[in-house]
Design an enzyme around this catalytic site. Structure first.
Site, mmCIF file in Angstrom:
data_model
loop_
_atom_site.group_PDB
_atom_site.id
_atom_site.type_symbol
_atom_site.label_atom_id
_atom_site.label_comp_id
_atom_site.label_asym_id
_atom_site.label_seq_id
_atom_site.Cartn_x
_atom_site.Cartn_y
_atom_site.Cartn_z
ATOM 1 N N HIS A 13 0.851 -1.179 0.000
ATOM 2 C CA HIS A 13 0.000 0.000 0.000
ATOM 3 C C HIS A 13 0.883 1.223 0.000
ATOM 4 O O HIS A 13 1.942 1.215 0.613
ATOM 5 C CB HIS A 13 -0.912 0.006 1.243
ATOM 6 C CG HIS A 13 -2.052 0.943 1.109
ATOM 7 N ND1 HIS A 13 -1.932 2.287 1.382
ATOM 8 C CD2 HIS A 13 -3.325 0.741 0.684
ATOM 9 C CE1 HIS A 13 -3.096 2.863 1.139
ATOM 10 N NE2 HIS A 13 -3.957 1.964 0.718
ATOM 11 N N ASP A 61 -8.100 -4.813 -0.257
ATOM 12 C CA ASP A 61 -8.609 -5.496 -1.444
ATOM 13 C C ASP A 61 -8.293 -6.979 -1.468
ATOM 14 O O ASP A 61 -8.868 -7.723 -2.257
ATOM 15 C CB ASP A 61 -8.044 -4.842 -2.709
ATOM 16 C CG ASP A 61 -8.699 -3.503 -2.934
ATOM 17 O OD1 ASP A 61 -9.901 -3.415 -2.670
ATOM 18 O OD2 ASP A 61 -8.001 -2.570 -3.344
#
Ligand code: ACO
Length: 427
Positions: free
Chosen positions: A306, A363
């Protein structure tokens, strides 16, 4: 802590103000740098650049903190409804019972989409990617609701907000039904916001529809977890498009396009496709771990890493638990989940991933839940957009009411210096 930073350049000392936020993050305000020293800053991908001041969402990527308007994401996901969170993000405070009821009623009153929009949907091939369809339909709403928002009028702003909050889920549901060849469901005003989304998406023409409580709870959580994430790619897009005073719907449509990419919202689709590919290949997760680490191989482990969370993604923790619960309650036994678990275990103890602080992100698990709810893979990013809608609206409102200037970054030119035109016959 000093309230200024001094930059020395070409024997010149330039004092630049340092601004500090309510959570003690500090930034050097370089706005005067160009006039003072003929310098701009350069930071591709804006990895270290603040684009605005914002009072909406706070996140600390090192500590794994995410808060909307001061409320911890863990608490909101546990206790609040998606509509309460939407109100909180957009208007700054949790609604009272009366405010929430009015918000819900006003949204319901605005949840009819012009029948002519169906003609646009019909014009798309069935196999069109739902994100492209959703971006187009959101943009098309401008044609059916032409009046631009007077951002100085709270009433005008409120009307535009309930309009898009009402119509957007309809577009999402219609987009999915189109891809499945199912007739459009108009929803019901007797259901709450999340229940209505479920009905519009999953009802069958010849069956009485009953909302499953586990499905509702999982979807409510997913929508809340995705509702805002400060200045990410799609939100920055919404703000920058809106900064030219383009309308709310046009700005949202641009945000949807930005969200589509596999490095952003499209990652949830990419995760599932990757897990499926591993399963079809025989399920050897170690082989794919090697591919992900091979610098000559473009393959990346989707759902890992991320831009800002370099420790853990707090949303991933909540969603992992929700995934376990919903799969158990729905009685889903999914081999893809076993592959996901193996990958996660291997990556968390692999030096490559540990050294680079690559952890599962939101996700990685959201796709597994969407799949268990029967949502087609191509719709996953559309579901993300549905959750992100209030965040985009809140950020657009903050930007416009804060009278921010048009977004216009600088560059350092690296192309050819001046040269003369050569006639085509001589090239
Ligand atoms: N698999 C393998 N290696 C990776 C991965 C991954 N998923 N992510 C990053 N790396 C490696 C990079 O190759 C790089 O290695 P190097 O230092 O040896 O060159 C290092 O880790 C740093 O990577 P960057 O791309 O510089 O990290 P950045 O912060 O710019 O990118 C991103 C973050 C785009 C999310 C990246 O981790 C990625 O591509 N992940 C997979 C896609 C994904 O899951 N996206 C969803 C993000 S969450 C969201 O949008 C809601």
């Amino acid at each position: 802590m000093s309230d200024k930073a001094t930059l020395t350049y070409n024997n010149q000392s330039i004092d630049l103000p340092v601004i500090t936020g309510t959570e003690n993050e500090s930034a050097i305000d370089i706005a005067a740098l160009r006039s003072a020293a003929n310098l701009v800053t350069i930071d591709p991908g804006y990895k270290n650049t603040g684009s605005c001041k914002s009072a909406i969402t706070f996140l600390d990527g090192d500590l794994g903190i995410l808060r909307y308007r001061g409320y911890a994401i863990e608490e909101l996901a546990e206790k609040a409804s998606f509509l309460e969170v939407a109100y909180l993000l957009i208007f700054g405070e949790l609604p009272t019972a009366d405010q929430l009821m009015k918000f819900e009623m006003d949204i319901k009153a605005n949840s009819v989409v012009d029948e002519d929009v169906k003609k646009i949907i019909d014009a798309f091939p069935k196999a069109a990617h739902p994100m492209g369809v959703l971006a187009s339909l959101t943009s098309a709403l401008t044609a059916f609701n032409p009046s631009s928002v007077n951002v100085d009028s709270e009433e005008d702003m409120y009307k535009a907000i309930v309009k898009i909050m009402g119509k957007f889920p309809v577009l999402v549901a219609w987009t999915m039904r189109k891809s499945q060849g199912l007739p459009i469901d108009y929803g019901s005003k007797y259901l709450d916001y999340v229940e209505n989304i479920i009905k519009m998406m999953f009802s069958h023409p010849n069956e009485t529809f009953v909302v499953n409580k586990s499905v509702k709870s999982a979807l409510n959580k997913l929508l809340i977890l995705h509702a805002d994430h400060e200045q990410n790619c799609s939100t920055s897009t919404v703000r920058i498009v809106g900064s030219s005073h383009a309308g709310l719907f046009a700005s949202l449509s641009a945000g949807i396009s930005a969200l589509w990419g596999p490095l952003h919202g499209g990652a949830n689709q990419a995760v599932l496709e990757m897990l499926e590919a591993i399963r079809e290949d025989g399920g050897d997760t170690a082989k794919f771990m090697l591919k992900a680490k091979d610098k000559n191989d473009p393959f990346r482990l989707m759902g890992f890493g991320h831009r800002v969370y370099k420790n853990f993604d707090p949303r991933a923790r909540i969603i992992k638990k929700a995934a376990d619960e919903v799969l158990e309650e729905l009685g889903v036994d999914d081999p893809v989940l076993d592959i996901a678990k193996s990958l996660e275990k291997e990556a968390l103890s692999d030096a490559y991933f540990v050294d680079r602080k690559l952890y599962p992100n939101v996700d990685f698990y959201s796709g597994i839940i969407y799949r268990s709810l029967g949502i087609p893979v191509q719709m996953f990013t559309v579901m993300f957009a549905l959750g992100r809608l209030p965040g985009w609206i809140a950020q657009w409102r903050e930007m416009r009411q804060g009278k921010e200037p048009i977004g216009r970054p600088r560059q350092i030119y690296t192309g050819a210096t001046i040269r003369s035109y050569v006639d085509i016959s001589k090239r």
